[in-house]
Design a protein around this motif. Sequence first.
Motif, PDB file in Angstrom:
ATOM      1  N   LEU A   1      -2.013   8.656  15.854  1.00 45.85           N
ATOM      2  CA  LEU A   1      -0.656   8.913  16.346  1.00 45.85           C
ATOM      3  C   LEU A   1      -0.133  10.209  15.737  1.00 45.85           C
ATOM      4  O   LEU A   1      -0.646  10.695  14.739  1.00 45.85           O
ATOM      5  CB  LEU A   1       0.269   7.757  15.950  1.00 45.85           C
ATOM      6  CG  LEU A   1      -0.049   6.390  16.537  1.00 45.85           C
ATOM      7  CD1 LEU A   1       0.772   5.309  15.838  1.00 45.85           C
ATOM      8  CD2 LEU A   1       0.215   6.381  18.032  1.00 45.85           C
ATOM      9  N   SER A   2       0.922  10.736  16.320  1.00 44.47           N
ATOM     10  CA  SER A   2       1.577  11.900  15.727  1.00 44.47           C
ATOM     11  C   SER A   2       2.444  11.438  14.554  1.00 44.47           C
ATOM     12  O   SER A   2       2.840  10.271  14.479  1.00 44.47           O
ATOM     13  CB  SER A   2       2.450  12.616  16.760  1.00 44.47           C
ATOM     14  OG  SER A   2       3.548  11.800  17.116  1.00 44.47           O
ATOM     15  N   LYS A   3       2.732  12.353  13.648  1.00 43.90           N
ATOM     16  CA  LYS A   3       3.577  12.019  12.507  1.00 43.90           C
ATOM     17  C   LYS A   3       4.962  11.529  12.946  1.00 43.90           C
ATOM     18  O   LYS A   3       5.441  10.517  12.431  1.00 43.90           O
ATOM     19  CB  LYS A   3       3.672  13.226  11.563  1.00 43.90           C
ATOM     20  CG  LYS A   3       4.391  12.933  10.282  1.00 43.90           C
ATOM     21  CD  LYS A   3       4.357  14.151   9.370  1.00 43.90           C
ATOM     22  CE  LYS A   3       5.366  14.043   8.258  1.00 43.90           C
ATOM     23  NZ  LYS A   3       5.408  15.256   7.439  1.00 43.90           N
ATOM     24  N   PRO A   4       5.625  12.188  13.913  1.00 42.04           N
ATOM     25  CA  PRO A   4       6.922  11.661  14.364  1.00 42.04           C
ATOM     26  C   PRO A   4       6.806  10.264  14.983  1.00 42.04           C
ATOM     27  O   PRO A   4       7.706   9.436  14.810  1.00 42.04           O
ATOM     28  CB  PRO A   4       7.396  12.684  15.401  1.00 42.04           C
ATOM     29  CG  PRO A   4       6.672  13.940  15.069  1.00 42.04           C
ATOM     30  CD  PRO A   4       5.342  13.508  14.520  1.00 42.04           C
ATOM     31  N   SER A   5       5.709   9.973  15.663  1.00 41.35           N
ATOM     32  CA  SER A   5       5.526   8.627  16.230  1.00 41.35           C
ATOM     33  C   SER A   5       5.393   7.593  15.131  1.00 41.35           C
ATOM     34  O   SER A   5       5.936   6.485  15.233  1.00 41.35           O
ATOM     35  CB  SER A   5       4.285   8.577  17.127  1.00 41.35           C
ATOM     36  OG  SER A   5       4.483   9.345  18.284  1.00 41.35           O
ATOM     37  N   VAL A   6       4.685   7.934  14.062  1.00 41.36           N
ATOM     38  CA  VAL A   6       4.551   7.013  12.925  1.00 41.36           C
ATOM     39  C   VAL A   6       5.913   6.807  12.267  1.00 41.36           C
ATOM     40  O   VAL A   6       6.283   5.680  11.931  1.00 41.36           O
ATOM     41  CB  VAL A   6       3.515   7.536  11.913  1.00 41.36           C
ATOM     42  CG1 VAL A   6       3.548   6.720  10.624  1.00 41.36           C
ATOM     43  CG2 VAL A   6       2.119   7.498  12.512  1.00 41.36           C
ATOM     44  N   GLN A   7       6.680   7.880  12.107  1.00 40.28           N
ATOM     45  CA  GLN A   7       8.003   7.770  11.495  1.00 40.28           C
ATOM     46  C   GLN A   7       8.911   6.852  12.322  1.00 40.28           C
ATOM     47  O   GLN A   7       9.596   5.990  11.769  1.00 40.28           O
ATOM     48  CB  GLN A   7       8.648   9.147  11.354  1.00 40.28           C
ATOM     49  CG  GLN A   7       7.969  10.004  10.310  1.00 40.28           C
ATOM     50  CD  GLN A   7       8.458  11.439  10.330  1.00 40.28           C
ATOM     51  OE1 GLN A   7       8.589  12.050  11.385  1.00 40.28           O
ATOM     52  NE2 GLN A   7       8.704  11.986   9.152  1.00 40.28           N
ATOM     53  N   ARG A   8       8.908   7.023  13.640  1.00 42.26           N
ATOM     54  CA  ARG A   8       9.722   6.158  14.506  1.00 42.26           C
ATOM     55  C   ARG A   8       9.233   4.717  14.452  1.00 42.26           C
ATOM     56  O   ARG A   8      10.036   3.776  14.439  1.00 42.26           O
ATOM     57  CB  ARG A   8       9.703   6.672  15.946  1.00 42.26           C
ATOM     58  CG  ARG A   8      10.569   7.894  16.178  1.00 42.26           C
ATOM     59  CD  ARG A   8      10.701   8.240  17.661  1.00 42.26           C
ATOM     60  NE  ARG A   8       9.426   8.555  18.291  1.00 42.26           N
ATOM     61  CZ  ARG A   8       8.871   9.760  18.317  1.00 42.26           C
ATOM     62  NH1 ARG A   8       9.497  10.776  17.746  1.00 42.26           N
ATOM     63  NH2 ARG A   8       7.717   9.959  18.928  1.00 42.26           N
TER      64      ARG A   8
ATOM     65  N   VAL B   1       0.862  -1.190   0.000  1.00 39.66           N
ATOM     66  CA  VAL B   1       0.000   0.000   0.000  1.00 39.66           C
ATOM     67  C   VAL B   1       0.890   1.229   0.000  1.00 39.66           C
ATOM     68  O   VAL B   1       1.965   1.224   0.585  1.00 39.66           O
ATOM     69  CB  VAL B   1      -0.964   0.040   1.210  1.00 39.66           C
ATOM     70  CG1 VAL B   1      -2.024  -1.013   1.104  1.00 39.66           C
ATOM     71  CG2 VAL B   1      -0.225  -0.062   2.516  1.00 39.66           C
ATOM     72  N   GLN B   2       0.425   2.267  -0.686  1.00 40.01           N
ATOM     73  CA  GLN B   2       1.178   3.517  -0.753  1.00 40.01           C
ATOM     74  C   GLN B   2       0.504   4.528   0.147  1.00 40.01           C
ATOM     75  O   GLN B   2      -0.649   4.913  -0.084  1.00 40.01           O
ATOM     76  CB  GLN B   2       1.235   4.020  -2.197  1.00 40.01           C
ATOM     77  CG  GLN B   2       2.147   5.195  -2.396  1.00 40.01           C
ATOM     78  CD  GLN B   2       2.266   5.576  -3.865  1.00 40.01           C
ATOM     79  OE1 GLN B   2       1.404   5.263  -4.673  1.00 40.01           O
ATOM     80  NE2 GLN B   2       3.352   6.249  -4.197  1.00 40.01           N
ATOM     81  N   LEU B   3       1.216   4.939   1.201  1.00 39.47           N
ATOM     82  CA  LEU B   3       0.653   5.852   2.194  1.00 39.47           C
ATOM     83  C   LEU B   3       1.708   6.850   2.656  1.00 39.47           C
ATOM     84  O   LEU B   3       2.880   6.500   2.799  1.00 39.47           O
ATOM     85  CB  LEU B   3       0.165   5.074   3.423  1.00 39.47           C
ATOM     86  CG  LEU B   3      -0.953   4.064   3.205  1.00 39.47           C
ATOM     87  CD1 LEU B   3      -1.015   3.088   4.355  1.00 39.47           C
ATOM     88  CD2 LEU B   3      -2.263   4.802   3.061  1.00 39.47           C
ATOM     89  N   SER B   4       1.269   8.052   2.927  1.00 41.56           N
ATOM     90  CA  SER B   4       2.176   9.055   3.494  1.00 41.56           C
ATOM     91  C   SER B   4       2.182   8.931   5.015  1.00 41.56           C
ATOM     92  O   SER B   4       1.251   8.365   5.607  1.00 41.56           O
ATOM     93  CB  SER B   4       1.722  10.460   3.096  1.00 41.56           C
ATOM     94  OG  SER B   4       0.494  10.770   3.733  1.00 41.56           O
ATOM     95  N   TYR B   5       3.193   9.491   5.637  1.00 40.31           N
ATOM     96  CA  TYR B   5       3.230   9.537   7.108  1.00 40.31           C
ATOM     97  C   TYR B   5       2.031  10.310   7.639  1.00 40.31           C
ATOM     98  O   TYR B   5       1.443   9.948   8.654  1.00 40.31           O
ATOM     99  CB  TYR B   5       4.514  10.193   7.607  1.00 40.31           C
ATOM    100  CG  TYR B   5       5.747   9.346   7.479  1.00 40.31           C
ATOM    101  CD1 TYR B   5       5.784   8.040   7.952  1.00 40.31           C
ATOM    102  CD2 TYR B   5       6.908   9.865   6.917  1.00 40.31           C
ATOM    103  CE1 TYR B   5       6.923   7.273   7.841  1.00 40.31           C
ATOM    104  CE2 TYR B   5       8.054   9.105   6.811  1.00 40.31           C
ATOM    105  CZ  TYR B   5       8.061   7.809   7.273  1.00 40.31           C
ATOM    106  OH  TYR B   5       9.193   7.054   7.176  1.00 40.31           O
ATOM    107  N   ALA B   6       1.666  11.381   6.945  1.00 42.71           N
ATOM    108  CA  ALA B   6       0.541  12.199   7.398  1.00 42.71           C
ATOM    109  C   ALA B   6      -0.763  11.399   7.392  1.00 42.71           C
ATOM    110  O   ALA B   6      -1.555  11.483   8.339  1.00 42.71           O
ATOM    111  CB  ALA B   6       0.407  13.444   6.524  1.00 42.71           C
ATOM    112  N   THR B   7      -0.979  10.601   6.351  1.00 42.63           N
ATOM    113  CA  THR B   7      -2.184   9.772   6.282  1.00 42.63           C
ATOM    114  C   THR B   7      -2.188   8.741   7.395  1.00 42.63           C
ATOM    115  O   THR B   7      -3.204   8.543   8.076  1.00 42.63           O
ATOM    116  CB  THR B   7      -2.277   9.074   4.904  1.00 42.63           C
ATOM    117  OG1 THR B   7      -2.390  10.070   3.892  1.00 42.63           O
ATOM    118  CG2 THR B   7      -3.468   8.135   4.841  1.00 42.63           C
TER     119      THR B   7
END
Length: 104
Positions: free
Chosen positions: A58-65, A45-51
């Motif tokens: 969750l927060s975007k930094p939490s998703v990135q981590r 699946v193609q998804l952005s961190y924001a999505t």
Amino acid sequence: MAVPFDPHFIDILMPDLVGHDRSPAAFLVYLYLWRRLSLTSRGSVQLSYATMALETGLSKPSVQRAVTHLKRRGLLSVKTESATSVPHYAIQRPWVGRLKAGAP
């Protein structure tokens, strides 16, 4: 629509990611991606961190981590077409092969 649920998620993966690794966000992102993948016939699946942040709460930094942690653990593969493109995610289930190999 009912989605088959792998008991390994709760029995093994949850205590490992949440308890041992102290990363409940990684567990949530893994389950979220598993669910999104269950809705498609494609392998990713193609998804952005924001999505992902918006849809998991969750927060975007939490998703990135969480994504970084899941990649490091071999539970997630990520492919990008370019440095600025939205990544394609595919979950990995490394226990499936080990369980079959250990079966009588």
